[in-house]
Write an enzyme that holds these catalytic residues in place. Sequence first.
Site, PDB file in Angstrom:
ATOM      1  N   CYS A   2     -62.172 -45.882  28.223  1.00 53.19           N
ATOM      2  CA  CYS A   2     -62.306 -44.442  28.345  1.00 53.19           C
ATOM      3  C   CYS A   2     -62.771 -44.126  29.775  1.00 53.19           C
ATOM      4  O   CYS A   2     -63.578 -44.851  30.342  1.00 53.19           O
ATOM      5  CB  CYS A   2     -63.295 -43.797  27.383  1.00 53.19           C
ATOM      6  SG  CYS A   2     -62.854 -44.008  25.658  1.00 53.19           S
ATOM      7  N   ARG A  27     -58.035 -46.622  32.190  1.00 50.57           N
ATOM      8  CA  ARG A  27     -59.149 -46.954  31.299  1.00 50.57           C
ATOM      9  C   ARG A  27     -58.867 -46.595  29.841  1.00 50.57           C
ATOM     10  O   ARG A  27     -59.648 -46.907  28.955  1.00 50.57           O
ATOM     11  CB  ARG A  27     -60.418 -46.228  31.746  1.00 50.57           C
ATOM     12  CG  ARG A  27     -60.862 -46.591  33.137  1.00 50.57           C
ATOM     13  CD  ARG A  27     -62.116 -45.839  33.505  1.00 50.57           C
ATOM     14  NE  ARG A  27     -63.257 -46.363  32.786  1.00 50.57           N
ATOM     15  CZ  ARG A  27     -64.001 -47.371  33.195  1.00 50.57           C
ATOM     16  NH1 ARG A  27     -63.730 -47.966  34.332  1.00 50.57           N
ATOM     17  NH2 ARG A  27     -65.018 -47.787  32.482  1.00 50.57           N
ATOM     18  N   TRP A  75     -59.561 -44.286  25.139  1.00 46.86           N
ATOM     19  CA  TRP A  75     -59.054 -45.493  24.490  1.00 46.86           C
ATOM     20  C   TRP A  75     -59.735 -45.513  23.132  1.00 46.86           C
ATOM     21  O   TRP A  75     -60.949 -45.682  23.046  1.00 46.86           O
ATOM     22  CB  TRP A  75     -59.405 -46.734  25.307  1.00 46.86           C
ATOM     23  CG  TRP A  75     -58.784 -47.978  24.778  1.00 46.86           C
ATOM     24  CD1 TRP A  75     -57.511 -48.416  25.015  1.00 46.86           C
ATOM     25  CD2 TRP A  75     -59.392 -48.957  23.934  1.00 46.86           C
ATOM     26  NE1 TRP A  75     -57.287 -49.598  24.357  1.00 46.86           N
ATOM     27  CE2 TRP A  75     -58.428 -49.957  23.675  1.00 46.86           C
ATOM     28  CE3 TRP A  75     -60.642 -49.092  23.353  1.00 46.86           C
ATOM     29  CZ2 TRP A  75     -58.669 -51.067  22.882  1.00 46.86           C
ATOM     30  CZ3 TRP A  75     -60.901 -50.205  22.552  1.00 46.86           C
ATOM     31  CH2 TRP A  75     -59.910 -51.180  22.334  1.00 46.86           C
ATOM     32  N   ASN A  99     -68.008 -42.527  26.709  1.00 42.82           N
ATOM     33  CA  ASN A  99     -67.357 -43.831  26.825  1.00 42.82           C
ATOM     34  C   ASN A  99     -68.326 -44.850  26.242  1.00 42.82           C
ATOM     35  O   ASN A  99     -69.428 -45.007  26.754  1.00 42.82           O
ATOM     36  CB  ASN A  99     -67.077 -44.136  28.309  1.00 42.82           C
ATOM     37  CG  ASN A  99     -66.645 -45.569  28.529  1.00 42.82           C
ATOM     38  OD1 ASN A  99     -66.104 -46.200  27.631  1.00 42.82           O
ATOM     39  ND2 ASN A  99     -66.874 -46.077  29.732  1.00 42.82           N
ATOM     40  N   GLY A 100     -67.924 -45.511  25.155  1.00 43.61           N
ATOM     41  CA  GLY A 100     -68.810 -46.487  24.529  1.00 43.61           C
ATOM     42  C   GLY A 100     -68.733 -46.378  23.017  1.00 43.61           C
ATOM     43  O   GLY A 100     -67.810 -45.760  22.483  1.00 43.61           O
ATOM     44  N   GLU A 479     -51.547 -68.051  31.546  1.00 43.99           N
ATOM     45  CA  GLU A 479     -51.582 -66.762  32.231  1.00 43.99           C
ATOM     46  C   GLU A 479     -50.179 -66.128  32.268  1.00 43.99           C
ATOM     47  O   GLU A 479     -50.025 -64.926  32.042  1.00 43.99           O
ATOM     48  CB  GLU A 479     -52.168 -66.933  33.648  1.00 43.99           C
ATOM     49  CG  GLU A 479     -52.196 -65.696  34.509  1.00 43.99           C
ATOM     50  CD  GLU A 479     -52.907 -64.499  33.882  1.00 43.99           C
ATOM     51  OE1 GLU A 479     -53.580 -64.651  32.857  1.00 43.99           O
ATOM     52  OE2 GLU A 479     -52.731 -63.393  34.416  1.00 43.99           O
ATOM     53  N   LYS A 483     -49.302 -62.517  30.579  1.00 44.34           N
ATOM     54  CA  LYS A 483     -48.717 -61.427  31.365  1.00 44.34           C
ATOM     55  C   LYS A 483     -47.472 -60.877  30.676  1.00 44.34           C
ATOM     56  O   LYS A 483     -47.281 -59.680  30.547  1.00 44.34           O
ATOM     57  CB  LYS A 483     -48.356 -61.975  32.738  1.00 44.34           C
ATOM     58  CG  LYS A 483     -48.686 -61.277  33.971  1.00 44.34           C
ATOM     59  CD  LYS A 483     -50.063 -60.949  34.392  1.00 44.34           C
ATOM     60  CE  LYS A 483     -51.104 -60.644  33.399  1.00 44.34           C
ATOM     61  NZ  LYS A 483     -52.462 -60.731  33.882  1.00 44.34           N
ATOM     62  N   GLU A 486     -48.378 -58.967  27.313  1.00 41.83           N
ATOM     63  CA  GLU A 486     -49.089 -57.700  27.363  1.00 41.83           C
ATOM     64  C   GLU A 486     -48.246 -56.562  27.913  1.00 41.83           C
ATOM     65  O   GLU A 486     -48.449 -55.423  27.518  1.00 41.83           O
ATOM     66  CB  GLU A 486     -50.426 -57.822  28.122  1.00 41.83           C
ATOM     67  CG  GLU A 486     -50.331 -58.035  29.610  1.00 41.83           C
ATOM     68  CD  GLU A 486     -51.710 -57.996  30.283  1.00 41.83           C
ATOM     69  OE1 GLU A 486     -51.949 -58.823  31.164  1.00 41.83           O
ATOM     70  OE2 GLU A 486     -52.536 -57.139  29.922  1.00 41.83           O
ATOM     71  N   HIS A 502     -46.341 -81.890  18.582  1.00 42.39           N
ATOM     72  CA  HIS A 502     -47.291 -82.014  17.475  1.00 42.39           C
ATOM     73  C   HIS A 502     -47.224 -80.805  16.553  1.00 42.39           C
ATOM     74  O   HIS A 502     -48.206 -80.457  15.910  1.00 42.39           O
ATOM     75  CB  HIS A 502     -48.705 -82.238  18.027  1.00 42.39           C
ATOM     76  CG  HIS A 502     -48.812 -83.509  18.808  1.00 42.39           C
ATOM     77  ND1 HIS A 502     -48.850 -84.745  18.202  1.00 42.39           N
ATOM     78  CD2 HIS A 502     -48.797 -83.742  20.142  1.00 42.39           C
ATOM     79  CE1 HIS A 502     -48.891 -85.684  19.137  1.00 42.39           C
ATOM     80  NE2 HIS A 502     -48.844 -85.100  20.326  1.00 42.39           N
ATOM     81  N   LYS A 601     -57.871 -50.983  30.960  1.00 42.89           N
ATOM     82  CA  LYS A 601     -58.186 -51.897  32.053  1.00 42.89           C
ATOM     83  C   LYS A 601     -59.580 -52.505  31.927  1.00 42.89           C
ATOM     84  O   LYS A 601     -59.770 -53.685  32.152  1.00 42.89           O
ATOM     85  CB  LYS A 601     -58.070 -51.126  33.368  1.00 42.89           C
ATOM     86  CG  LYS A 601     -58.329 -51.957  34.597  1.00 42.89           C
ATOM     87  CD  LYS A 601     -57.132 -52.781  34.947  1.00 42.89           C
ATOM     88  CE  LYS A 601     -57.342 -53.637  36.156  1.00 42.89           C
ATOM     89  NZ  LYS A 601     -56.435 -54.798  36.122  1.00 42.89           N
TER      90      LYS A 601
HETATM   91  C1  F6R Z   1     -54.864 -59.078  31.511  1.00 43.90           C
HETATM   92  C2  F6R Z   1     -56.176 -58.615  31.917  1.00 43.90           C
HETATM   93  C3  F6R Z   1     -57.339 -58.892  31.028  1.00 43.90           C
HETATM   94  C4  F6R Z   1     -58.637 -59.014  31.846  1.00 43.90           C
HETATM   95  C5  F6R Z   1     -59.844 -59.095  30.906  1.00 43.90           C
HETATM   96  C6  F6R Z   1     -61.130 -59.263  31.674  1.00 43.90           C
HETATM   97  O1  F6R Z   1     -53.915 -58.807  32.472  1.00 43.90           O
HETATM   98  O2  F6R Z   1     -56.329 -57.974  32.913  1.00 43.90           O
HETATM   99  O3  F6R Z   1     -57.132 -60.019  30.237  1.00 43.90           O
HETATM  100  O4  F6R Z   1     -58.562 -60.143  32.651  1.00 43.90           O
HETATM  101  O5  F6R Z   1     -59.913 -57.928  30.139  1.00 43.90           O
HETATM  102  O6  F6R Z   1     -61.339 -58.197  32.547  1.00 43.90           O
HETATM  103  P1  F6R Z   1     -62.318 -58.325  33.767  1.00 43.90           P
HETATM  104  O7  F6R Z   1     -61.733 -59.310  34.704  1.00 43.90           O
HETATM  105  O8  F6R Z   1     -62.375 -56.950  34.348  1.00 43.90           O
HETATM  106  O9  F6R Z   1     -63.633 -58.797  33.229  1.00 43.90           O
END
Ligand code: F6R
Length: 606
Positions: A2, A27, A75, A99-100, A479, A483, A486, A502, A601
């Site tokens: 948020c 956010r 969010w 936010n929270g 990773e 990517k 998501e 396995h 984010k």
């Molecule tokens: C995926 C992504 C998330 C963040 C995770 C941690 O692309 O960005 O998996 O890596 O939410 O976020 P931070 O790095 O801000 O603690």
Amino acid sequence: MCGIVGYVGEKEAQKVLIDCLSKLEYRGYDSAGVALFEKDGIEVIKATGRLQVLADEIAKRTDLTATCGIGHTRWATHGAPSDVNSHPHSSERITLVHNGIIENYLKLKALLTEAGYSFQSETDTEVLVKLLDYNYDGDPLCTILKTLSQVRGSYGLAIMFQDYPDRIYSVRKESPLIVGYGEGENFLASDIPALLKYTRDYSILEEGEIAEITKEKIQFYNEFGNPIKKERLVADWDVEAAEKCGYAHFMLKEIHEQPKAMLQTISSRIEDGLPKLRLESMTTDYLRSLRRIHIVACGTAMHAGMVGKTAIEKLCRVPVEVDIASEFRYRDPIIEKDELVIIISQSGETLDTLAALKLAKEKGAHTLAIVNVVGSSIARAADDVIYTYAGPEIAVASTKAYSVQLAVLYVFALRLALARGTKSEEEIRADVAELLRLPDLLEKVLESSDRIKYLASLFMNCDDLFYLGRGFDYALSLEGSLKLKEISYIHSEAYAAGELKHGTISLIVDGTPVIALATQDDVFEKTISNIKEVKSRGARVILFTKEGVSVPQDVADYIVTLPKYAELFMPMLTAVPLQLFAYYMAVLRGCDVDKPRNLAKSVTVE
Ligand code: F6R
């Protein structure tokens, strides 16, 4: 999650608020709303969906005159995305955005219902605003303090009191908030990019502190309601950094920013050809004394930690444990006093990661945070911080922040190896020289974007995709797979190449797409054998490898060859085509790349 903004000044508040919210949409983007002090009182306008829906609604309103207001981009946690659950939430005399999560909201709701309050939404936030109303005695500050003493949970709040049309109150616990200073106007936001167009001067609101924001002044109070003074900071991010600058998406822009970000991050930690951490506590003696290191993070940052573990163990022969922050905090981890816990976070605000950091400190560990956002909660809570110089990362999917996290971990590993004598100074100098070649090589890799786009066009309609690799390449596979999932919504799994048989190999049938990574000499032949195993079961394979290796015929349908580079550092090169592949897959499938569904984010809830 948020985003919160607030404005008090002389401009049309709704325009400033929408503009600031547009920089915070990363956010959360389930709904958006604003509350404005209009002539007849507080007016709330809110709408489900992207911010643009709200912006269109507001653009039709020619009657708005407010110069003070608050805004929110949501969010959803408690209550589905809907108009009624959208923020702001109001009582008769008070309106707020939040936010929270208010953890004891059901109990409070029952008490307030008994006191005669009724509720329209399913949110915890509506309970909070009604509780403020219940406690309201004409003095906003006392009301806020009393109310928060009854509340359990996390919050960043912007609050408007009907009786005080010239001001906004703000308070936080765990959820981040900053205030911005302008000329005859002042601001509030969850994050710096929201304010960059208007001001660079800001202060960080600490836990429990309250800000009273009018157009002339920002007055701060501590958690007991006593006036306090706060340090003014200046943001060194520029406006451009928070704009797309001609790129179709922030994610693409951020992928292309990697050579520059890597150069800034690496060169700031190299002196006279040797790695320098520039941290007083990380003396040679301390680094020599380390028996074990823990790396704790979430998501992409945790994947960076897995590459870091491989590098540190290879170079320094110190055992490293990597943990997911949300698991670490609840499994009563065994941490000996003075062990080093490295915390990795782009935002510096991830709630689980912050809690893991606090737990590590409680257990007597020394904590080192690798963080992108200067002044963030994690950066402030850690014993030591190494900042990554990636600039603001706006796209929800992390790319450049991941790469610079890798760079810092490599520099750390080299410094540790030097201190412990597991590598000679001469060898370290050679490694550092190799590391400094990285930005140029990354530029070269980016030139192959069209080829990656072409490959994405061949695979865009698949439903499942597998990533394979060993060692560094396995860490990277995780990773690459994240990517893809998501942002393109394609199901995908990453497997240690030797582990597939396995169980999971039963999923490989004619035409199953497989991305295989083979950039490491010591396990190259083994990986090629594993690729053959899937190829012989019909897999369509894209192989990512490097110049100068000989790949047997018919092992892959497509080969992407990366420039020749030290295999130790290959993950920092290989990450880029994997990011590009995920990006183009998502674009070709028409996905909203920068704002993938259900995500936000900055994850400030558990
Ligand atoms: C995926 C992504 C998330 C963040 C995770 C941690 O692309 O960005 O998996 O890596 O939410 O976020 P931070 O790095 O801000 O603690």
